[in-house]
Design a protein around this motif. Structure first.
Motif, PDB file in Angstrom:
ATOM      1  N   VAL A 225       0.862  -1.184   0.000  1.00  0.00           N
ATOM      2  CA  VAL A 225       0.000   0.000   0.000  1.00  0.00           C
ATOM      3  C   VAL A 225       0.895   1.231   0.000  1.00  0.00           C
ATOM      4  O   VAL A 225       2.106   1.136   0.219  1.00  0.00           O
ATOM      5  CB  VAL A 225      -0.929   0.030   1.234  1.00  0.00           C
ATOM      6  N   GLY A 226       0.336   2.384  -0.251  1.00  0.00           N
ATOM      7  CA  GLY A 226       1.101   3.619  -0.201  1.00  0.00           C
ATOM      8  C   GLY A 226       1.608   3.899   1.198  1.00  0.00           C
ATOM      9  O   GLY A 226       1.038   3.437   2.203  1.00  0.00           O
ATOM     10  N   ASP A 227       2.702   4.652   1.281  1.00  0.00           N
ATOM     11  CA  ASP A 227       3.296   4.987   2.571  1.00  0.00           C
ATOM     12  C   ASP A 227       2.263   5.627   3.488  1.00  0.00           C
ATOM     13  O   ASP A 227       2.250   5.420   4.696  1.00  0.00           O
ATOM     14  CB  ASP A 227       4.482   5.922   2.353  1.00  0.00           C
ATOM     15  N   VAL A 271      -1.402  -5.461  -4.609  1.00  0.00           N
ATOM     16  CA  VAL A 271      -1.084  -4.031  -4.500  1.00  0.00           C
ATOM     17  C   VAL A 271      -2.407  -3.279  -4.444  1.00  0.00           C
ATOM     18  O   VAL A 271      -3.224  -3.386  -5.363  1.00  0.00           O
ATOM     19  CB  VAL A 271      -0.236  -3.544  -5.689  1.00  0.00           C
ATOM     20  N   TYR A 272      -2.611  -2.549  -3.354  1.00  0.00           N
ATOM     21  CA  TYR A 272      -3.826  -1.740  -3.198  1.00  0.00           C
ATOM     22  C   TYR A 272      -3.497  -0.307  -3.558  1.00  0.00           C
ATOM     23  O   TYR A 272      -2.539   0.281  -3.033  1.00  0.00           O
ATOM     24  CB  TYR A 272      -4.342  -1.813  -1.764  1.00  0.00           C
ATOM     25  N   VAL A 273      -4.276   0.290  -4.463  1.00  0.00           N
ATOM     26  CA  VAL A 273      -3.976   1.624  -4.945  1.00  0.00           C
ATOM     27  C   VAL A 273      -5.270   2.384  -5.226  1.00  0.00           C
ATOM     28  O   VAL A 273      -6.277   1.804  -5.634  1.00  0.00           O
ATOM     29  CB  VAL A 273      -3.096   1.548  -6.223  1.00  0.00           C
ATOM     30  N   SER A 274      -5.242   3.694  -4.961  1.00  0.00           N
ATOM     31  CA  SER A 274      -6.349   4.589  -5.344  1.00  0.00           C
ATOM     32  C   SER A 274      -5.770   5.620  -6.301  1.00  0.00           C
ATOM     33  O   SER A 274      -5.423   6.725  -5.899  1.00  0.00           O
ATOM     34  CB  SER A 274      -6.974   5.254  -4.112  1.00  0.00           C
ATOM     35  N   PRO A 275      -5.638   5.251  -7.579  1.00  0.00           N
ATOM     36  CA  PRO A 275      -4.866   6.065  -8.527  1.00  0.00           C
ATOM     37  C   PRO A 275      -5.512   7.386  -8.913  1.00  0.00           C
ATOM     38  O   PRO A 275      -4.815   8.309  -9.335  1.00  0.00           O
ATOM     39  CB  PRO A 275      -4.738   5.140  -9.743  1.00  0.00           C
ATOM     40  N   GLN A 276      -6.829   7.484  -8.799  1.00  0.00           N
ATOM     41  CA  GLN A 276      -7.489   8.714  -9.228  1.00  0.00           C
ATOM     42  C   GLN A 276      -7.146   9.869  -8.311  1.00  0.00           C
ATOM     43  O   GLN A 276      -6.690  10.914  -8.752  1.00  0.00           O
ATOM     44  CB  GLN A 276      -8.996   8.506  -9.303  1.00  0.00           C
ATOM     45  N   GLU A 299       3.860  -9.317 -15.073  1.00  0.00           N
ATOM     46  CA  GLU A 299       5.176  -9.952 -14.963  1.00  0.00           C
ATOM     47  C   GLU A 299       5.379 -10.627 -13.607  1.00  0.00           C
ATOM     48  O   GLU A 299       5.906 -11.747 -13.531  1.00  0.00           O
ATOM     49  CB  GLU A 299       6.260  -8.891 -15.194  1.00  0.00           C
ATOM     50  N   TYR A 300       4.962  -9.961 -12.517  1.00  0.00           N
ATOM     51  CA  TYR A 300       5.194 -10.474 -11.162  1.00  0.00           C
ATOM     52  C   TYR A 300       4.047 -11.347 -10.657  1.00  0.00           C
ATOM     53  O   TYR A 300       4.179 -12.058  -9.678  1.00  0.00           O
ATOM     54  CB  TYR A 300       5.404  -9.306 -10.192  1.00  0.00           C
ATOM     55  N   GLY A 301       2.882 -11.222 -11.295  1.00  0.00           N
ATOM     56  CA  GLY A 301       1.758 -12.068 -10.909  1.00  0.00           C
ATOM     57  C   GLY A 301       0.965 -11.597  -9.710  1.00  0.00           C
ATOM     58  O   GLY A 301       0.273 -12.398  -9.075  1.00  0.00           O
ATOM     59  N   PHE A 302       1.031 -10.303  -9.363  1.00  0.00           N
ATOM     60  CA  PHE A 302       0.248  -9.828  -8.219  1.00  0.00           C
ATOM     61  C   PHE A 302      -1.083  -9.236  -8.677  1.00  0.00           C
ATOM     62  O   PHE A 302      -1.250  -8.831  -9.825  1.00  0.00           O
ATOM     63  CB  PHE A 302       1.034  -8.823  -7.372  1.00  0.00           C
ATOM     64  N   VAL A 303      -2.028  -9.199  -7.757  1.00  0.00           N
ATOM     65  CA  VAL A 303      -3.351  -8.626  -8.005  1.00  0.00           C
ATOM     66  C   VAL A 303      -3.311  -7.130  -7.715  1.00  0.00           C
ATOM     67  O   VAL A 303      -2.755  -6.706  -6.699  1.00  0.00           O
ATOM     68  CB  VAL A 303      -4.414  -9.281  -7.097  1.00  0.00           C
ATOM     69  N   ILE A 304      -3.891  -6.341  -8.591  1.00  0.00           N
ATOM     70  CA  ILE A 304      -4.074  -4.910  -8.319  1.00  0.00           C
ATOM     71  C   ILE A 304      -5.511  -4.701  -7.857  1.00  0.00           C
ATOM     72  O   ILE A 304      -6.453  -5.012  -8.581  1.00  0.00           O
ATOM     73  CB  ILE A 304      -3.819  -4.054  -9.578  1.00  0.00           C
ATOM     74  N   VAL A 305      -5.676  -4.222  -6.639  1.00  0.00           N
ATOM     75  CA  VAL A 305      -7.002  -3.818  -6.163  1.00  0.00           C
ATOM     76  C   VAL A 305      -7.076  -2.302  -6.305  1.00  0.00           C
ATOM     77  O   VAL A 305      -6.384  -1.563  -5.595  1.00  0.00           O
ATOM     78  CB  VAL A 305      -7.248  -4.249  -4.708  1.00  0.00           C
ATOM     79  N   GLU A 306      -7.880  -1.862  -7.251  1.00  0.00           N
ATOM     80  CA  GLU A 306      -7.992  -0.444  -7.568  1.00  0.00           C
ATOM     81  C   GLU A 306      -9.254   0.135  -6.941  1.00  0.00           C
ATOM     82  O   GLU A 306     -10.371  -0.267  -7.271  1.00  0.00           O
ATOM     83  CB  GLU A 306      -8.029  -0.236  -9.083  1.00  0.00           C
ATOM     84  N   ASP A 307      -9.061   1.068  -6.037  1.00  0.00           N
ATOM     85  CA  ASP A 307     -10.177   1.751  -5.371  1.00  0.00           C
ATOM     86  C   ASP A 307     -10.424   3.069  -6.100  1.00  0.00           C
ATOM     87  O   ASP A 307      -9.540   3.921  -6.184  1.00  0.00           O
ATOM     88  CB  ASP A 307      -9.808   2.005  -3.906  1.00  0.00           C
ATOM     89  N   ASP A 308     -11.630   3.228  -6.639  1.00  0.00           N
ATOM     90  CA  ASP A 308     -11.904   4.462  -7.410  1.00  0.00           C
ATOM     91  C   ASP A 308     -12.373   5.592  -6.502  1.00  0.00           C
ATOM     92  O   ASP A 308     -13.272   6.361  -6.820  1.00  0.00           O
ATOM     93  CB  ASP A 308     -12.913   4.187  -8.529  1.00  0.00           C
ATOM     94  N   TYR A 309     -11.709   5.722  -5.362  1.00  0.00           N
ATOM     95  CA  TYR A 309     -12.038   6.721  -4.347  1.00  0.00           C
ATOM     96  C   TYR A 309     -12.174   8.114  -4.974  1.00  0.00           C
ATOM     97  O   TYR A 309     -11.264   8.594  -5.641  1.00  0.00           O
ATOM     98  CB  TYR A 309     -10.940   6.732  -3.279  1.00  0.00           C
ATOM     99  N   ASP A 310     -13.305   8.734  -4.788  1.00  0.00           N
ATOM    100  CA  ASP A 310     -13.568  10.104  -5.256  1.00  0.00           C
ATOM    101  C   ASP A 310     -13.606  10.234  -6.772  1.00  0.00           C
ATOM    102  O   ASP A 310     -13.468  11.343  -7.295  1.00  0.00           O
ATOM    103  CB  ASP A 310     -12.510  11.078  -4.704  1.00  0.00           C
TER     104      ASP A 310
END
Length: 495
Positions: A225-227, A271-276, A299-310
């Motif tokens: 997750v982000g710092d 990887v959990y990310v809220s890119p917006q 390439e690494y085989g991980f899941v991206i959980v994208e939260d469309d927060y806001d």
């Protein structure tokens, strides 16, 4: 012999047979408009179904459907053997309260007589106060929501006979109609290419994360997750026994290269990310990093959980599309909350994922929320189809943009010596960094004495950081000015 009301309706009601909107809804909406404009007064008796059908040149069953819809929405009352009458919208029904004076004859136990596991991970991080003014982390202003219209949509949906039948059975997939409308809405607004089969409807984003974690995470899995990141998501991951690791965040979002330099393929599960609008810093993940993250996931085989927060609150003309819109390898699970601009009770969480994952998640959702809320979903689906959501969001976005600009203007004028910030391209909060000589916790305590509450979950202060996330969406102009005035006086008092 025609009546004055029949003549009036024959002139007022115009049917567009080429429209995709059902005829009965066209007629219904025009009769409602006639009531609102005063052409049909309270107490007016509407024509019989046979007479009105002849005048409008529609089937009698269509007029019956019109009157049923008007009754469901509370515009008319059907009186047996008398007819259908326009009624007062403000009519109140007196309800007896048989348990109002019930007195308890015994005390309920304060503590259990048995032991159980207690969680510190799930302790509530939120604080509450009776202060009249407060900051939050970026919540909408429910005063902008037309509650009467929302309640009418829900009430009408609840009274329809075909919806009542659905309440007697179980359907793990929820309202098929709502999923179809929501998939259309997401395809149009977010550039997705999904069908209703790719949607799971939940009560909230947190429930979505819980179901996802039940399936995708095992004890010891590494989640990045982000710092600084969404604490509620971290709580869910940690409760599943995952190891939550942080990665740096800069002005263009998370540091994707950090993953490649610190981990090997297969070591990261998610990887959990809220890119917006990254929480809490509000920065947007750059296009280059989006492409790199999608490629690295493959390439690494991980899941991206994208939260469309806001995501709904964007003030620039060109919105950045979510990662899920460019995912061709099935590596992204996209989550969000539909109706975030509405009152909390009208919001619904959703998950977008490939068919096989959605099918598995429905099994878990069937355990914790088997029935769902079919009536609410039906009402929300109709609000999408009729364009009500689009109109409400368009109107509220204009107000929120004005509030953002005013908030930034006041900060630049009164606080330029102690605070720095970047005007966000969207969302309902600002990420502000403060002079490190200030104690933000002392400042919050000082403001509370002046009737301004700043909860601790908005304060980020340690040896290297001094920041506050300040929500502006819920404040009107006078509330905003007063809140920032109190904040400014608190800083002056601290010297």
């Amino acid at each position: 012999m025609s009546s004055p009301v029949l003549d009036l309706l024959s002139n007022l009601v115009l049917i567009d047979r080429s429209s995709v909107q059902p005829i009965y809804l066209q007629v219904c909406q025009q009769i409602i408009n006639a009531v609102q404009r005063g052409y049909l007064l309270v107490g007016t008796k509407l024509p019989g179904t046979r007479a009105l059908s002849e005048v409008l040149h529609v089937h009698r069953k269509t007029v019956i459907a019109v009157y049923d819809e008007l009754e469901a929405q509370g515009w008319v009352e059907v009186r047996p053997n008398k007819g259908t009458f326009v009624i007062n919208q403000s009519h109140q029904i007196k309800i007896d309260k048989p348990y109002e004076k019930l007195v308890s004859l015994a005390k309920y136990p304060v503590r259990t007589g048995f032991t159980f596991r207690q969680s510190t991970i799930l302790d509530n991080p939120f604080e509450f106060s009776n202060s009249h003014l407060f900051f939050n982390d970026g919540q909408p202003d429910i005063r902008l929501t037309q509650m009467q219209n929302l309640s009418r949509w829900y009430s009408a949906s609840m009274k329809r006979k075909y919806n009542l039948k659905r309440l007697t059975g179980y359907n793990l997939e929820g309202s098929e109609y709502f999923r179809e409308q929501l998939s259309n809405y997401l395809n149009f607004s977010r550039g997705l290419h999904i069908s209703k089969k790719n949607l799971l409807i939940t009560r909230s984003v947190e429930m979505s994360l819980y179901v996802i974690s039940q399936i995708l995470l095992s004890k010891g899995d590494q989640v990045l997750v982000g710092d600084l990141s969404m604490f509620s998501a971290n709580m869910v991951f940690q409760k599943m026994g995952a190891r939550v690791r942080t990665m740096p965040v800069d002005e263009s979002g998370i540091d994707v290269d950090y993953i490649r330099t610190h981990f090997n393929p297969g070591e990261v599960r998610m990887v959990y990310v809220s890119p917006q609008h990254h929480y809490p810093t509000t920065v947007t993940l750059s296009a280059q990093k989006r492409i790199a993250l999608l490629e690295l996931a493959r390439e690494y085989g991980f899941v991206i959980v994208e939260d469309d927060y806001d995501y709904d609150f964007q003030y620039e003309q060109m919105a950045v599309m979510p990662l899920a819109s460019g995912d061709i390898n099935g590596m992204v699970v996209y989550i969000g909350a539909f109706g975030k601009s509405l009152a909390p009770a009208f919001r619904r969480g959703f998950v977008v994922a490939p068919d096989n994952l959605i099918m598995e998640m429905r099994k878990y959702l069937g355990i914790i929320d088997r029935q769902g809320d079919v009536i609410m979903e039906q009402a929300l689906g109709e609000m999408i189809e009729e364009g009500e959501i689009h109109r409400h969001l368009k109107k509220s976005l204009k107000i929120y943009r004005e509030r953002r600009d005013l908030f930034c203007e006041i900060l630049e004028t009164r606080f330029k010596e102690v605070v720095e910030f970047q005007k966000p391209s969207g969302g309902l909060a600002l990420w502000t960094t403060w002079d490190r000589r200030l104690s933000l916790f002392q400042l919050a305590n000082s403001c509370q004495k002046e009737d301004l509450f700043i909860p601790k979950n908005l304060l980020f202060q340690n040896n290297v950081l001094s920041a506050m996330r300040l929500g502006f969406g819920h404040l009107n102009e006078s509330e905003m000015d007063k809140s920032l005035e109190i904040l400014h006086k608190g800083i002056i008092k601290m010297g």
